[in-house]
Design a protein around this motif. Structure first.
Motif, PDB file in Angstrom:
ATOM      1  N   VAL A 176      -9.197 -24.105  36.020  1.00 38.55           N
ATOM      2  CA  VAL A 176      -8.364 -24.903  36.917  1.00 38.55           C
ATOM      3  C   VAL A 176      -8.277 -24.201  38.263  1.00 38.55           C
ATOM      4  N   PRO A 177      -8.798 -24.797  39.345  1.00 39.83           N
ATOM      5  CA  PRO A 177      -8.808 -24.119  40.643  1.00 39.83           C
ATOM      6  C   PRO A 177      -7.419 -24.022  41.260  1.00 39.83           C
ATOM      7  N   ASP A 178      -7.153 -22.885  41.869  1.00 43.42           N
ATOM      8  CA  ASP A 178      -5.905 -22.652  42.588  1.00 43.42           C
ATOM      9  C   ASP A 178      -6.237 -22.499  44.064  1.00 43.42           C
ATOM     10  N   LEU A 179      -5.392 -23.054  44.926  1.00 48.37           N
ATOM     11  CA  LEU A 179      -5.618 -22.981  46.369  1.00 48.37           C
ATOM     12  C   LEU A 179      -4.412 -22.336  47.024  1.00 48.37           C
ATOM     13  N   TYR A 180      -4.599 -21.133  47.567  1.00 46.52           N
ATOM     14  CA  TYR A 180      -3.488 -20.421  48.201  1.00 46.52           C
ATOM     15  C   TYR A 180      -3.184 -21.033  49.566  1.00 46.52           C
ATOM     16  N   GLN A 181      -1.960 -20.859  50.003  1.00 51.27           N
ATOM     17  CA  GLN A 181      -1.450 -21.518  51.201  1.00 51.27           C
ATOM     18  C   GLN A 181      -2.325 -21.264  52.432  1.00 51.27           C
ATOM     19  N   GLY A 182      -2.767 -22.357  53.027  1.00 50.59           N
ATOM     20  CA  GLY A 182      -3.520 -22.270  54.266  1.00 50.59           C
ATOM     21  C   GLY A 182      -5.003 -22.033  54.116  1.00 50.59           C
ATOM     22  N   CYS A 183      -5.472 -21.773  52.897  1.00 44.99           N
ATOM     23  CA  CYS A 183      -6.884 -21.428  52.708  1.00 44.99           C
ATOM     24  C   CYS A 183      -7.819 -22.632  52.763  1.00 44.99           C
ATOM     25  N   GLU A 184      -7.283 -23.790  53.131  1.00 40.97           N
ATOM     26  CA  GLU A 184      -8.178 -24.923  53.379  1.00 40.97           C
ATOM     27  C   GLU A 184      -9.075 -24.634  54.582  1.00 40.97           C
ATOM     28  N   PHE A 185      -8.567 -23.862  55.535  1.00 40.10           N
ATOM     29  CA  PHE A 185      -9.381 -23.365  56.644  1.00 40.10           C
ATOM     30  C   PHE A 185      -9.842 -21.949  56.284  1.00 40.10           C
ATOM     31  N   TRP A 186     -10.639 -21.330  57.160  1.00 37.55           N
ATOM     32  CA  TRP A 186     -11.094 -19.960  56.903  1.00 37.55           C
ATOM     33  C   TRP A 186      -9.906 -19.010  56.773  1.00 37.55           C
ATOM     34  N   ASP A 187     -10.001 -18.097  55.824  1.00 40.72           N
ATOM     35  CA  ASP A 187      -8.936 -17.127  55.579  1.00 40.72           C
ATOM     36  C   ASP A 187      -9.491 -15.715  55.759  1.00 40.72           C
ATOM     37  N   PHE A 188      -9.252 -15.147  56.929  1.00 36.22           N
ATOM     38  CA  PHE A 188      -9.693 -13.788  57.225  1.00 36.22           C
ATOM     39  C   PHE A 188      -8.509 -12.818  57.229  1.00 36.22           C
ATOM     40  N   SER A 189      -7.508 -13.121  56.421  1.00 29.87           N
ATOM     41  CA  SER A 189      -6.307 -12.295  56.385  1.00 29.87           C
ATOM     42  C   SER A 189      -6.558 -10.970  55.678  1.00 29.87           C
ATOM     43  N   LEU A 190      -5.630 -10.047  55.902  1.00 31.07           N
ATOM     44  CA  LEU A 190      -5.664  -8.748  55.249  1.00 31.07           C
ATOM     45  C   LEU A 190      -4.475  -8.659  54.292  1.00 31.07           C
ATOM     46  N   VAL A 191      -4.162  -7.440  53.852  1.00 31.35           N
ATOM     47  CA  VAL A 191      -3.089  -7.231  52.893  1.00 31.35           C
ATOM     48  C   VAL A 191      -1.742  -7.675  53.479  1.00 31.35           C
ATOM     49  N   ASP A 192      -0.774  -7.952  52.590  1.00 35.94           N
ATOM     50  CA  ASP A 192       0.546  -8.371  53.066  1.00 35.94           C
ATOM     51  C   ASP A 192       1.125  -7.314  54.021  1.00 35.94           C
ATOM     52  N   PRO A 193       1.817  -7.779  55.058  1.00 39.45           N
ATOM     53  CA  PRO A 193       2.315  -9.139  55.292  1.00 39.45           C
ATOM     54  C   PRO A 193       1.307 -10.065  55.983  1.00 39.45           C
ATOM     55  N   ASP A 194       0.090  -9.601  56.263  1.00 37.09           N
ATOM     56  CA  ASP A 194      -0.856 -10.424  57.007  1.00 37.09           C
ATOM     57  C   ASP A 194      -1.207 -11.697  56.253  1.00 37.09           C
ATOM     58  N   ASN A 195      -1.270 -11.621  54.925  1.00 39.89           N
ATOM     59  CA  ASN A 195      -1.640 -12.808  54.139  1.00 39.89           C
ATOM     60  C   ASN A 195      -0.460 -13.738  53.895  1.00 39.89           C
ATOM     61  N   ARG A 196       0.686 -13.453  54.521  1.00 38.56           N
ATOM     62  CA  ARG A 196       1.867 -14.299  54.352  1.00 38.56           C
ATOM     63  C   ARG A 196       2.350 -14.851  55.690  1.00 38.56           C
ATOM     64  N   ARG A 197       1.458 -14.888  56.665  1.00 36.96           N
ATOM     65  CA  ARG A 197       1.838 -15.450  57.961  1.00 36.96           C
ATOM     66  C   ARG A 197       2.071 -16.963  57.835  1.00 36.96           C
ATOM     67  N   PRO A 198       2.907 -17.533  58.713  1.00 42.98           N
ATOM     68  CA  PRO A 198       3.157 -18.978  58.650  1.00 42.98           C
ATOM     69  C   PRO A 198       1.861 -19.775  58.754  1.00 42.98           C
ATOM     70  N   VAL A 199       1.778 -20.842  57.977  1.00 41.73           N
ATOM     71  CA  VAL A 199       0.586 -21.693  57.962  1.00 41.73           C
ATOM     72  C   VAL A 199       0.795 -22.861  58.924  1.00 41.73           C
ATOM     73  N   ASP A 200      -0.221 -23.162  59.698  1.00 41.14           N
ATOM     74  CA  ASP A 200      -0.159 -24.308  60.607  1.00 41.14           C
ATOM     75  C   ASP A 200      -0.524 -25.567  59.819  1.00 41.14           C
ATOM     76  N   PHE A 201       0.460 -26.109  59.110  1.00 37.18           N
ATOM     77  CA  PHE A 201       0.205 -27.296  58.289  1.00 37.18           C
ATOM     78  C   PHE A 201      -0.108 -28.533  59.125  1.00 37.18           C
ATOM     79  N   PRO A 202       0.559 -28.758  60.271  1.00 39.69           N
ATOM     80  CA  PRO A 202       0.197 -29.932  61.077  1.00 39.69           C
ATOM     81  C   PRO A 202      -1.285 -29.950  61.473  1.00 39.69           C
ATOM     82  N   ALA A 203      -1.848 -28.787  61.801  1.00 40.62           N
ATOM     83  CA  ALA A 203      -3.269 -28.740  62.158  1.00 40.62           C
ATOM     84  C   ALA A 203      -4.138 -29.136  60.974  1.00 40.62           C
ATOM     85  N   ARG A 204      -3.753 -28.704  59.791  1.00 39.96           N
ATOM     86  CA  ARG A 204      -4.529 -29.039  58.602  1.00 39.96           C
ATOM     87  C   ARG A 204      -4.391 -30.515  58.252  1.00 39.96           C
ATOM     88  N   GLN A 205      -3.195 -31.051  58.417  1.00 43.91           N
ATOM     89  CA  GLN A 205      -2.995 -32.474  58.159  1.00 43.91           C
ATOM     90  C   GLN A 205      -3.787 -33.328  59.143  1.00 43.91           C
TER      91      GLN A 205
END
Length: 358
Positions: A176-205
């Motif tokens: 069962v695939p899981d999709l982490y927040q914001g990873c619909e676009f490219w995800d070049f994040s690093l370790v937390d807190p970098d991987n917990r930055r606010p997601v631009d949901f309007p841009a994705r929508q």
């Protein structure tokens, strides 16, 4: 073998490539994987960077960062460097620096070599931070920044192709695939807190509902919309055919031809419902200097996916890259991946009516 066992014993197993606790984002890792194909080239680049970096070291702390810390810093930079970031973009580089400083302190302390959470070495950490600051935002680091940006440009298309392959595999292999927040676009994040930055949901929508062709999304692949489109198509297919993915078998397929080792192909089947999945692997050499993460079709030559005998005399229809091909001679990569970097092909009975002797 892992997929076969998962299909047999754990078909509801979670498939995740990014979480709240990952050390490097899924697309950061996919880009770094390209270095395994270009190891000698990368080693040469690192030696040049070390030479350019000598002037960036503190006169009081010449050994900070040490060799390992410098090497992992270059990997973090190469993996997470934002697409489109220029070596002279002061505003973009300053924002990037703030992210890297957080990563660096955590990396130094968790390595427990020159610093640690329980015994912070402030002098060493400060010297390493000063080195990173000079590298990213000060004039003395411009030559090195240009080299780093050039290296990212050279491997980014192959990294994006790895990402698309990884994305499709997560959505189609048993589990069962899981999709982490914001990873619909490219995800070049690093370790937390970098991987917990606010997601631009309007841009994705907005991107989700935009009427843009797959070809246009591929041409503008750097904005990440091509990854989102792939996710949407695959999830829609899972919704339409739930039995195939929840209870279907998994069958790895053989590949023949000059680039057979650079293809991964398998069947998901449930009754007479068959789906063929094809993705490239280790494709940096096939891409060469092609600026789009899509292997030009002619470079696949005679590479062909071999189908089971029971699926001969059928029709294969591409669901990502548009194509229709008879299955008698297998599925040629030059056809299956002509329009899109990866593909899903639905295999159905041939449109041609069987002939009967009178």
């Amino acid at each position: 073998q892992a997929c076969v066992e998962r299909a047999d014993h754990h078909p509801q197993n979670l498939l995740a490539t990014a979480t709240h606790d990952h050390k490097r984002g899924e697309d950061c890792r996919a880009r770094l994987a390209v270095l395994s194909e270009r190891a000698a080239w990368y080693a040469e680049r690192v030696r040049e960077w070390q030479r350019l970096a000598q002037s960036l070291r503190s006169s009081q702390m010449q050994q900070a960062p040490d060799g390992g810390e410098e090497a992992i810093l270059y990997q973090a930079l190469i993996g997470s460097w934002p697409l489109g970031l220029q070596a002279d973009d002061a505003t973009g580089l300053d924002a990037y620096l703030q992210r890297l400083l957080e990563w660096q302190r955590k990396a130094l302390r968790e390595a427990k070599l020159n610093s640690a959470w329980s015994a912070p070495n402030d002098e060493h950490e400060t010297a390493c931070a000063d080195f990173l600051r000079r590298l990213l935002v000060e004039p003395d680091g411009l030559a090195l920044r240009r080299e780093l940006a050039s290296t990212v440009s050279a491997i980014a298309p192959a990294g994006a192709l790895n990402s698309l392959a990884q994305c499709l595999l997560r959505l189609t292999t048993p589990g069962v695939p899981d999709l982490y927040q914001g990873c619909e676009f490219w995800d070049f994040s690093l370790v937390d807190p970098d991987n917990r930055r606010p997601v631009d949901f309007p841009a994705r929508q907005a991107a989700l509902h935009a009427e843009v062709t797959a070809e246009a999304r591929l041409e503008n692949w750097q904005d990440g919309r091509i990854k989102q489109w792939l996710i949407r198509q695959a999830l829609a297919l899972r919704a339409e055919r739930p039995q195939l993915f929840s209870h279907g078998s998994y069958q790895p397929l053989g590949v023949t031809g000059e680039h057979a080792a650079q293809v991964l192909a398998f069947l998901r089947s449930h009754g007479d419902d068959h789906l063929l999945v094809i993705v490239p692997r280790l494709a940096a050499g096939l891409l060469d200097e092609h600026p789009v993460p899509h292997v030009p079709p002619q470079r696949w030559g005679n590479t062909t996916v071999v189908l089971p005998d029971a699926l001969h005399d059928r029709q294969a229809t591409g669901m990502l890259g548009d194509c229709q091909v008879a299955t008698d001679q297998g599925i040629a990569l030059a056809t299956a991946l002509a329009r899109f970097p990866v593909n899903l092909l639905r295999i159905t009975p041939s449109l041609q009516e069987p002939r009967h002797d009178r």
